[in-house]
Design a protein around this motif. Structure first.
Motif, PDB file in Angstrom:
ATOM      1  N   ALA A  11       0.881  -1.176   0.000  1.00  0.00           N
ATOM      2  CA  ALA A  11       0.000   0.000   0.000  1.00  0.00           C
ATOM      3  C   ALA A  11       0.910   1.215   0.000  1.00  0.00           C
ATOM      4  O   ALA A  11       1.739   1.373   0.889  1.00  0.00           O
ATOM      5  N   LYS A  12       0.756   2.059  -1.007  1.00  0.00           N
ATOM      6  CA  LYS A  12       1.627   3.223  -1.120  1.00  0.00           C
ATOM      7  C   LYS A  12       0.872   4.496  -0.773  1.00  0.00           C
ATOM      8  O   LYS A  12      -0.343   4.571  -0.932  1.00  0.00           O
ATOM      9  N   TYR A  13       1.620   5.484  -0.314  1.00  0.00           N
ATOM     10  CA  TYR A  13       1.101   6.816   0.000  1.00  0.00           C
ATOM     11  C   TYR A  13      -0.015   6.777   1.042  1.00  0.00           C
ATOM     12  O   TYR A  13      -1.027   7.449   0.915  1.00  0.00           O
ATOM     13  N   VAL A  14       0.180   5.978   2.082  1.00  0.00           N
ATOM     14  CA  VAL A  14      -0.789   5.883   3.163  1.00  0.00           C
ATOM     15  C   VAL A  14      -0.570   7.057   4.113  1.00  0.00           C
ATOM     16  O   VAL A  14       0.553   7.334   4.519  1.00  0.00           O
ATOM     17  N   ARG A  15      -1.662   7.754   4.485  1.00  0.00           N
ATOM     18  CA  ARG A  15      -1.547   8.967   5.302  1.00  0.00           C
ATOM     19  C   ARG A  15      -1.359   8.633   6.779  1.00  0.00           C
ATOM     20  O   ARG A  15      -2.248   8.870   7.609  1.00  0.00           O
ATOM     21  N   ILE A  16      -0.237   8.043   7.120  1.00  0.00           N
ATOM     22  CA  ILE A  16       0.136   7.816   8.513  1.00  0.00           C
ATOM     23  C   ILE A  16       1.649   7.865   8.586  1.00  0.00           C
ATOM     24  O   ILE A  16       2.324   7.488   7.632  1.00  0.00           O
ATOM     25  N   SER A  17       2.174   8.362   9.691  1.00  0.00           N
ATOM     26  CA  SER A  17       3.625   8.489   9.778  1.00  0.00           C
ATOM     27  C   SER A  17       4.258   7.103   9.900  1.00  0.00           C
ATOM     28  O   SER A  17       3.700   6.210  10.547  1.00  0.00           O
ATOM     29  N   PRO A  18       5.414   6.906   9.274  1.00  0.00           N
ATOM     30  CA  PRO A  18       6.065   5.596   9.300  1.00  0.00           C
ATOM     31  C   PRO A  18       6.403   5.125  10.715  1.00  0.00           C
ATOM     32  O   PRO A  18       6.324   3.940  11.011  1.00  0.00           O
ATOM     33  N   ARG A  19       6.729   6.058  11.581  1.00  0.00           N
ATOM     34  CA  ARG A  19       7.092   5.691  12.952  1.00  0.00           C
ATOM     35  C   ARG A  19       5.920   5.047  13.681  1.00  0.00           C
ATOM     36  O   ARG A  19       6.089   4.055  14.406  1.00  0.00           O
ATOM     37  N   LYS A  20       4.721   5.586  13.490  1.00  0.00           N
ATOM     38  CA  LYS A  20       3.531   5.016  14.120  1.00  0.00           C
ATOM     39  C   LYS A  20       3.157   3.679  13.486  1.00  0.00           C
ATOM     40  O   LYS A  20       2.712   2.758  14.174  1.00  0.00           O
ATOM     41  N   ALA A  21       3.325   3.579  12.168  1.00  0.00           N
ATOM     42  CA  ALA A  21       2.974   2.342  11.476  1.00  0.00           C
ATOM     43  C   ALA A  21       3.928   1.201  11.852  1.00  0.00           C
ATOM     44  O   ALA A  21       3.515   0.052  11.958  1.00  0.00           O
ATOM     45  N   ARG A  22       5.195   1.521  12.078  1.00  0.00           N
ATOM     46  CA  ARG A  22       6.172   0.485  12.437  1.00  0.00           C
ATOM     47  C   ARG A  22       5.854  -0.157  13.783  1.00  0.00           C
ATOM     48  O   ARG A  22       6.144  -1.337  13.996  1.00  0.00           O
ATOM     49  N   LEU A  23       5.252   0.611  14.701  1.00  0.00           N
ATOM     50  CA  LEU A  23       4.858   0.043  15.992  1.00  0.00           C
ATOM     51  C   LEU A  23       3.849  -1.094  15.802  1.00  0.00           C
ATOM     52  O   LEU A  23       3.871  -2.079  16.533  1.00  0.00           O
ATOM     53  N   VAL A  24       2.979  -0.951  14.813  1.00  0.00           N
ATOM     54  CA  VAL A  24       1.953  -1.962  14.561  1.00  0.00           C
ATOM     55  C   VAL A  24       2.539  -3.164  13.818  1.00  0.00           C
ATOM     56  O   VAL A  24       2.303  -4.309  14.192  1.00  0.00           O
ATOM     57  N   VAL A  25       3.325  -2.911  12.760  1.00  0.00           N
ATOM     58  CA  VAL A  25       3.811  -4.033  11.950  1.00  0.00           C
ATOM     59  C   VAL A  25       4.818  -4.893  12.708  1.00  0.00           C
ATOM     60  O   VAL A  25       4.947  -6.082  12.420  1.00  0.00           O
ATOM     61  N   ASP A  26       5.494  -4.324  13.698  1.00  0.00           N
ATOM     62  CA  ASP A  26       6.423  -5.120  14.495  1.00  0.00           C
ATOM     63  C   ASP A  26       5.704  -6.198  15.301  1.00  0.00           C
ATOM     64  O   ASP A  26       6.295  -7.214  15.656  1.00  0.00           O
ATOM     65  N   GLU A  27       4.409  -5.976  15.579  1.00  0.00           N
ATOM     66  CA  GLU A  27       3.629  -6.938  16.368  1.00  0.00           C
ATOM     67  C   GLU A  27       3.298  -8.209  15.584  1.00  0.00           C
ATOM     68  O   GLU A  27       3.074  -9.250  16.194  1.00  0.00           O
ATOM     69  N   ILE A  28       3.231  -8.129  14.244  1.00  0.00           N
ATOM     70  CA  ILE A  28       2.752  -9.293  13.472  1.00  0.00           C
ATOM     71  C   ILE A  28       3.866 -10.027  12.737  1.00  0.00           C
ATOM     72  O   ILE A  28       3.606 -11.029  12.083  1.00  0.00           O
ATOM     73  N   ARG A  29       5.089  -9.559  12.829  1.00  0.00           N
ATOM     74  CA  ARG A  29       6.189 -10.196  12.109  1.00  0.00           C
ATOM     75  C   ARG A  29       6.374 -11.644  12.582  1.00  0.00           C
ATOM     76  O   ARG A  29       6.370 -11.916  13.775  1.00  0.00           O
ATOM     77  N   ASN A  30       6.509 -12.589  11.629  1.00  0.00           N
ATOM     78  CA  ASN A  30       6.719 -14.024  11.863  1.00  0.00           C
ATOM     79  C   ASN A  30       5.536 -14.727  12.536  1.00  0.00           C
ATOM     80  O   ASN A  30       5.689 -15.818  13.062  1.00  0.00           O
ATOM     81  N   LYS A  31       4.360 -14.132  12.495  1.00  0.00           N
ATOM     82  CA  LYS A  31       3.161 -14.765  13.042  1.00  0.00           C
ATOM     83  C   LYS A  31       2.382 -15.438  11.901  1.00  0.00           C
ATOM     84  O   LYS A  31       2.527 -15.081  10.740  1.00  0.00           O
ATOM     85  N   ALA A  38      -5.975 -11.498  13.763  1.00  0.00           N
ATOM     86  CA  ALA A  38      -6.612 -11.266  15.066  1.00  0.00           C
ATOM     87  C   ALA A  38      -5.961 -10.081  15.777  1.00  0.00           C
ATOM     88  O   ALA A  38      -6.658  -9.240  16.354  1.00  0.00           O
ATOM     89  N   ILE A  39      -4.640 -10.003  15.735  1.00  0.00           N
ATOM     90  CA  ILE A  39      -3.928  -8.895  16.375  1.00  0.00           C
ATOM     91  C   ILE A  39      -4.338  -7.571  15.749  1.00  0.00           C
ATOM     92  O   ILE A  39      -4.632  -6.596  16.444  1.00  0.00           O
ATOM     93  N   LEU A  40      -4.369  -7.527  14.418  1.00  0.00           N
ATOM     94  CA  LEU A  40      -4.685  -6.275  13.725  1.00  0.00           C
ATOM     95  C   LEU A  40      -6.153  -5.884  13.887  1.00  0.00           C
ATOM     96  O   LEU A  40      -6.479  -4.703  13.998  1.00  0.00           O
ATOM     97  N   LYS A  41      -7.029  -6.874  13.906  1.00  0.00           N
ATOM     98  CA  LYS A  41      -8.464  -6.591  14.001  1.00  0.00           C
ATOM     99  C   LYS A  41      -8.810  -5.910  15.324  1.00  0.00           C
ATOM    100  O   LYS A  41      -9.658  -5.023  15.364  1.00  0.00           O
ATOM    101  N   TYR A  42      -8.141  -6.313  16.404  1.00  0.00           N
ATOM    102  CA  TYR A  42      -8.471  -5.778  17.722  1.00  0.00           C
ATOM    103  C   TYR A  42      -7.491  -4.721  18.205  1.00  0.00           C
ATOM    104  O   TYR A  42      -7.558  -4.293  19.346  1.00  0.00           O
ATOM    105  N   SER A  43      -6.599  -4.285  17.335  1.00  0.00           N
ATOM    106  CA  SER A  43      -5.686  -3.208  17.689  1.00  0.00           C
ATOM    107  C   SER A  43      -6.391  -1.868  17.503  1.00  0.00           C
ATOM    108  O   SER A  43      -7.055  -1.645  16.494  1.00  0.00           O
TER     109      SER A  43
END
Length: 114
Positions: A11-31, A38-43
């Motif tokens: 997804a390109k040009y998403v209106r959110i700062s990369p620093r905030k987005a990285r906090l979320v994507v770090d939670e799902i790596r290797n899952k 489930a993690i993303l749905k209830y975050s």
């Protein structure tokens, strides 16, 4: 040895700062995909909505284009790159202006079979 297939979605040009987005994507790596969904749905984070859409797209690419089994997929790689910055002016005292930078992100998810 047979090389395992992967599927990718971005997804390109998403209106959110990369620093905030990285906090979320770090939670799902290797899952597994079901656990990551489930993690993303209830975050409560805004970035989780965007990441969930990209994850679902990557899974659809894996199933429809590469013929992979959805039950065996896991999040192989997920990362957030910085996109361009939108420059906006912010009024200050004495007629001056400050520049506010609205940061954009590129979210990439790669899924692979275990």
């Amino acid at each position: 040895m047979e090389e395992q297939q992967m599927a990718k979605a971005t997804a390109k040009y998403v209106r959110i700062s990369p620093r905030k987005a990285r906090l979320v994507v770090d939670e799902i790596r290797n899952k597994s995909v079901s656990e990551a969904r489930a993690i993303l749905k209830y975050s409560p984070n805004k970035a989780a909505r965007f990441t969930l859409k990209v994850l679902n797209s990557a899974v659809a690419n894996a199933v429809n284009n590469n013929g992979l089994d959805e039950e065996r997929l896991y999040v192989y790689r997920v990362f957030v790159d910085e996109g361009p910055r939108l420059k906006r002016y912010y009024p200050r005292a004495f007629g001056r202006a400050d520049i506010m930078k609205r940061r954009l992100s590129h979210i990439t998810v790669i899924v692979k079979e275990r």
